[in-house]
Every structure is written in structure tokens, then in C-alpha cells.
Design an enzyme around this catalytic site. Structure first.
Site, PDB file in Angstrom:
ATOM      1  N   ASP A  22     -35.900   1.041  24.489  1.00 57.97           N
ATOM      2  CA  ASP A  22     -35.669   0.341  23.226  1.00 57.97           C
ATOM      3  C   ASP A  22     -36.886  -0.478  22.807  1.00 57.97           C
ATOM      4  O   ASP A  22     -37.479  -1.180  23.623  1.00 57.97           O
ATOM      5  CB  ASP A  22     -34.481  -0.617  23.348  1.00 57.97           C
ATOM      6  CG  ASP A  22     -33.145   0.102  23.383  1.00 57.97           C
ATOM      7  OD1 ASP A  22     -33.123   1.332  23.189  1.00 57.97           O
ATOM      8  OD2 ASP A  22     -32.122  -0.582  23.601  1.00 57.97           O
ATOM      9  N   GLY A  48     -30.256   2.871  25.442  1.00 57.70           N
ATOM     10  CA  GLY A  48     -29.514   4.127  25.417  1.00 57.70           C
ATOM     11  C   GLY A  48     -28.062   3.834  25.752  1.00 57.70           C
ATOM     12  O   GLY A  48     -27.772   3.132  26.723  1.00 57.70           O
ATOM     13  N   ALA A  51     -27.122   4.725  29.368  1.00 58.24           N
ATOM     14  CA  ALA A  51     -27.742   3.845  30.358  1.00 58.24           C
ATOM     15  C   ALA A  51     -27.156   2.439  30.280  1.00 58.24           C
ATOM     16  O   ALA A  51     -26.936   1.788  31.309  1.00 58.24           O
ATOM     17  CB  ALA A  51     -29.255   3.810  30.153  1.00 58.24           C
ATOM     18  N   GLU A 149     -24.995  10.625  22.203  1.00 55.40           N
ATOM     19  CA  GLU A 149     -26.453  10.535  22.125  1.00 55.40           C
ATOM     20  C   GLU A 149     -27.133  11.567  23.016  1.00 55.40           C
ATOM     21  O   GLU A 149     -28.322  11.456  23.286  1.00 55.40           O
ATOM     22  CB  GLU A 149     -26.916   9.128  22.526  1.00 55.40           C
ATOM     23  CG  GLU A 149     -26.639   8.079  21.465  1.00 55.40           C
ATOM     24  CD  GLU A 149     -27.221   6.713  21.803  1.00 55.40           C
ATOM     25  OE1 GLU A 149     -27.252   5.862  20.910  1.00 55.40           O
ATOM     26  OE2 GLU A 149     -27.637   6.497  22.966  1.00 55.40           O
ATOM     27  N   GLY A 232     -14.683  -5.210  16.644  1.00 52.41           N
ATOM     28  CA  GLY A 232     -15.689  -6.255  16.567  1.00 52.41           C
ATOM     29  C   GLY A 232     -15.201  -7.601  17.052  1.00 52.41           C
ATOM     30  O   GLY A 232     -14.619  -7.724  18.135  1.00 52.41           O
ATOM     31  N   ALA A 259     -25.612  -3.378  22.280  1.00 53.35           N
ATOM     32  CA  ALA A 259     -25.024  -3.102  23.601  1.00 53.35           C
ATOM     33  C   ALA A 259     -23.693  -3.804  23.851  1.00 53.35           C
ATOM     34  O   ALA A 259     -23.137  -3.705  24.944  1.00 53.35           O
ATOM     35  CB  ALA A 259     -25.984  -3.430  24.739  1.00 53.35           C
ATOM     36  N   ALA A 260     -23.133  -4.466  22.839  1.00 50.98           N
ATOM     37  CA  ALA A 260     -21.832  -5.123  23.030  1.00 50.98           C
ATOM     38  C   ALA A 260     -20.746  -4.100  23.351  1.00 50.98           C
ATOM     39  O   ALA A 260     -19.959  -4.275  24.287  1.00 50.98           O
ATOM     40  CB  ALA A 260     -21.463  -5.919  21.790  1.00 50.98           C
ATOM     41  N   GLY A 261     -20.695  -3.021  22.561  1.00 50.87           N
ATOM     42  CA  GLY A 261     -19.700  -1.986  22.801  1.00 50.87           C
ATOM     43  C   GLY A 261     -19.913  -1.275  24.129  1.00 50.87           C
ATOM     44  O   GLY A 261     -18.952  -0.935  24.833  1.00 50.87           O
ATOM     45  N   ASP A 262     -21.169  -1.051  24.493  1.00 52.30           N
ATOM     46  CA  ASP A 262     -21.478  -0.389  25.768  1.00 52.30           C
ATOM     47  C   ASP A 262     -21.072  -1.269  26.941  1.00 52.30           C
ATOM     48  O   ASP A 262     -20.558  -0.783  27.957  1.00 52.30           O
ATOM     49  CB  ASP A 262     -22.970  -0.069  25.845  1.00 52.30           C
ATOM     50  CG  ASP A 262     -23.419   0.889  24.763  1.00 52.30           C
ATOM     51  OD1 ASP A 262     -22.594   1.719  24.345  1.00 52.30           O
ATOM     52  OD2 ASP A 262     -24.577   0.812  24.337  1.00 52.30           O
ATOM     53  N   SER A 302     -29.257  -8.106  28.258  1.00 49.69           N
ATOM     54  CA  SER A 302     -28.162  -8.986  27.852  1.00 49.69           C
ATOM     55  C   SER A 302     -26.869  -8.746  28.627  1.00 49.69           C
ATOM     56  O   SER A 302     -25.929  -9.543  28.546  1.00 49.69           O
ATOM     57  CB  SER A 302     -27.879  -8.794  26.354  1.00 49.69           C
ATOM     58  OG  SER A 302     -27.285  -7.534  26.106  1.00 49.69           O
TER      59      SER A 302
END
Length: 314
Positions: A22, A48, A51, A149, A232, A259-262, A302
Site C-alpha cells: 500500500d 491487500g 493479507a 482481489e 459501517g 482495513a476496518a472491514g478486513d 493499524s
């Protein structure tokens, strides 16, 4: 969820999907067409969706494997080093000659909102044959998680192997696709879309809990056992085994939603029982983890560690 219960039910997770380097740019606001503006900060970090989910699952206690690919370039070398530091098993990550490692370019404004551009590279270049060569990794897992992805044919092959082996399949249908192969949906045990992705999948606009229930019903008709719709800052809606409801999010000030959802998916999968009997509690745990993620900048930097979650529980 109590810490001792989470350790007792620690899962083995396999992620099939994307590995990106990123490049993040911080801005006061998103640029308009034709606008030139100064940035506040620029930095690189691991990313990603695949990842990110793997890092979240591993940091929160799961034994984690990864199926995917990087290029034989500096970005690929760096991503291997970063994921190896997390002690994620990378034995099924291929080095593909002539392919660039996936990269994402992320703009984040002062409200914490982001815009992301992705170059898939090696993520779309590994094949079903590569997946079949790593079949034993899938068979030894409790859950396998995929996103959009990376190569879809490889994901379908992985889910076929999982289904034949009694391994639960989790699909995060992101980034949104206008037409998702029905063959993949019929191999999916748990699906975790956001509001936009849910509308694309079902044709139902998500406006309230009733619309979520209707959308979940359409997804159940495809044979999908568990439906989780992330909404959200409101939290996540779940529909499973005639039970449904919204598990509220933690109220925090978001700095960067990347990356919150991941993180949510990785955290949830690390504690979820295969019979989904603790689904509501696992969703709450995912919400807790993602509330930490959004208070920091960057994708993988994060994502919280297990000891931070213990602190929140205490």
C-alpha cells in the site's frame, strides 16, 4: 467474549487472496477533478484485503495460512518479510516471474474516508493448479476466507476443496462485482458484504433492518448458511438459523477506515465456532477489533494485537 473461551476455540484459518504493497497519501480533503493540492503525509505499508485479513486473524490468536502470489520484485520481497514477521505460514505463496506484486494507492482525508486504486498484478496470476497443489492446507483448516482481489477461478477451486473436506467457507465479496459467479455463491457458507455489495448481490437497496432481512433471505436461497451485512459505524447485521439482528459498533473517532472491514473478518474468524453457535459474540469481537483499527493510520499497521483486546475486555 471471555479471553479463556477464545483461547479454547482458537481456529486454523486459510486465506486465499490478495497481497498488496500500500502507498498511502494523507490529504485534508479528496481532490476534485483537475485539482492540484499538497499532501500532509505519504507512507508505504503492507496491505491487500487477503493479507489484511490474515494479519488480523493471526494477531488475534488463529493459526493462519495464506494461498496467493507475489512478483519477483522488491515489493514482493518486502511483503514476504512483513507477513513472515507475523508468523503467517507462506508456504503456499508463489513467487511469479514476470508479474508485479499487487499494489494499492490510497488517499485518506481528515474525516478518515478513503479512496483506493488497485493494481492486481500477481494476485490475478496464480491458478487453480496452484491451489490444488496446496490442497492439504485447506483440508486442515476450520475456515477458508476469500475476497475479490484475486483470481476467481482459483477461489472457486479452493472453495470446492473446502466443501469436500468439511471446511467452512467465508466470502467477503469485495471490491464489489456486478456479476458474481453463482457457482461461487453456492459454495459459500458465510457471506460478509457491506451495504453496497449487498445491493449489487441481491438487487435490494439497504435502508433499514427489514431490507437487510429481505436481502439475507435471497442469499439464503442460494444455500448460504450465514449472512453478515456490515453497516459501517452502525455495526453489523446477522441472519442465521432463524435468528437475526444488529450487533452495534463501538463508538470511536475514526482517523482512517482502511482495513476496518478486513480486521472485522479476521477477528471474527479467529473465534467463530464451526457450527456458528457463537456468531453474535464473534461479530461483537470483530466490531471491537475494527474499532481499534479505525483509530490508526494505514492498513496492516493499524490492526490490533491480542493483548490490546484483552485490555479492552478487562
Amino acid at each position: 467474549m471471555k479471553t479463556k473461551e477464545r483461547v479454547l476455540y482458537m481456529n486454523t484459518i486459510t486465506i486465499i487472496g490478495s497481497i498488496n504493497l500500500d502507498r498511502t497519501i494523507r490529504l485534508t480533503h479528496m481532490p476534485q477533478v483537475g485539482e492540484t493540492m499538497h499532501t500532509k503525509e505519504i507512507f508505504s505499508a503492507g496491505g491487500g484485503k487477503g493479507a489484511n485479513q490474515a494479519v488480523a486473524a493471526k494477531r488475534l490468536g488463529a493459526k493462519t495460512y495464506f494461498i496467493g502470489a507475489v512478483g519477483e520484485d522488491e515489493a514482493g520481497k518486502l511483503m514476504r518479510e512483513l507477513l513472515a514477521e507475523e508468523t503467517i505460514d507462506l508456504s503456499a505463496v508463489a513467487n511469479l516471474k514476470g508479474e508485479a506484486t499487487g499494489q494499492a494507492y490510497i488517499m485518506v482525508d481528515d474525516l478518515g474516508q478513503n479512496s483506493i486504486m488497485i493494481h492486481a498484478g500477481a494476485n490475478n496470476a496464480f491458478t487453480p493448479e496452484h491451489v490444488k497443489a496446496n490442497q492439504k492446507i485447506i483440508e486442515a483448516s476450520d475456515f477458508i476466507i476469500a475476497q475479490f482481489e484475486s483470481d476467481l477461478a482459483s477461489t472457486i477451486t479452493a472453495f470446492e476443496i473446502a466443501k469436500q473436506s468439511g471446511v467452512k467457507t467465508i466470502l467477503n465479496p469485495a471490491p464489489a462485482m456486478n456479476k458474481v459467479p453463482e457457482a461461487l455463491l453456492r459454495l459459500t457458507d458465510i457471506i460478509i458484504p457491506n451495504e453496497t455489495e449487498t445491493e449489487i448481490l441481491t438487487g435490494i437497496k439497504i435502508t433499514d433492518e427489514l431490507s437487510m432481512q429481505k436481502a439475507a433471505s435471497k442469499l439464503h436461497d442460494l444455500g448460504i448458511e450465514g449472512v453478515i451485512i456490515t453497516v459501517g459505524s452502525k455495526g453489523a447485521y446477522y441472519d442465521f438459523n432463524s435468528q437475526s439482528g444488529i450487533v452495534p459498533a463501538y463508538k470511536v473517532e475514526a482517523k482512517d477506515t482502511t482495513a476496518a472491514g478486513d480486521t472485522f473478518i479476521g477477528a471474527l474468524s479467529s473465534v467463530l465456532k464451526k457450527d456458528l453457535s457463537n456468531l453474535k459474540e464473534a461479530i461483537a469481537y470483530g466490531n471491537q477489533a475494527s474499532s481499534l483499527t479505525v483509530q490508526r493510520f494505514g492498513a496492516q499497521p493499524s490492526i490490533p494485537y491480542l493483548h490490546e483486546m484483552k485490555t479492552m475486555e478487562d
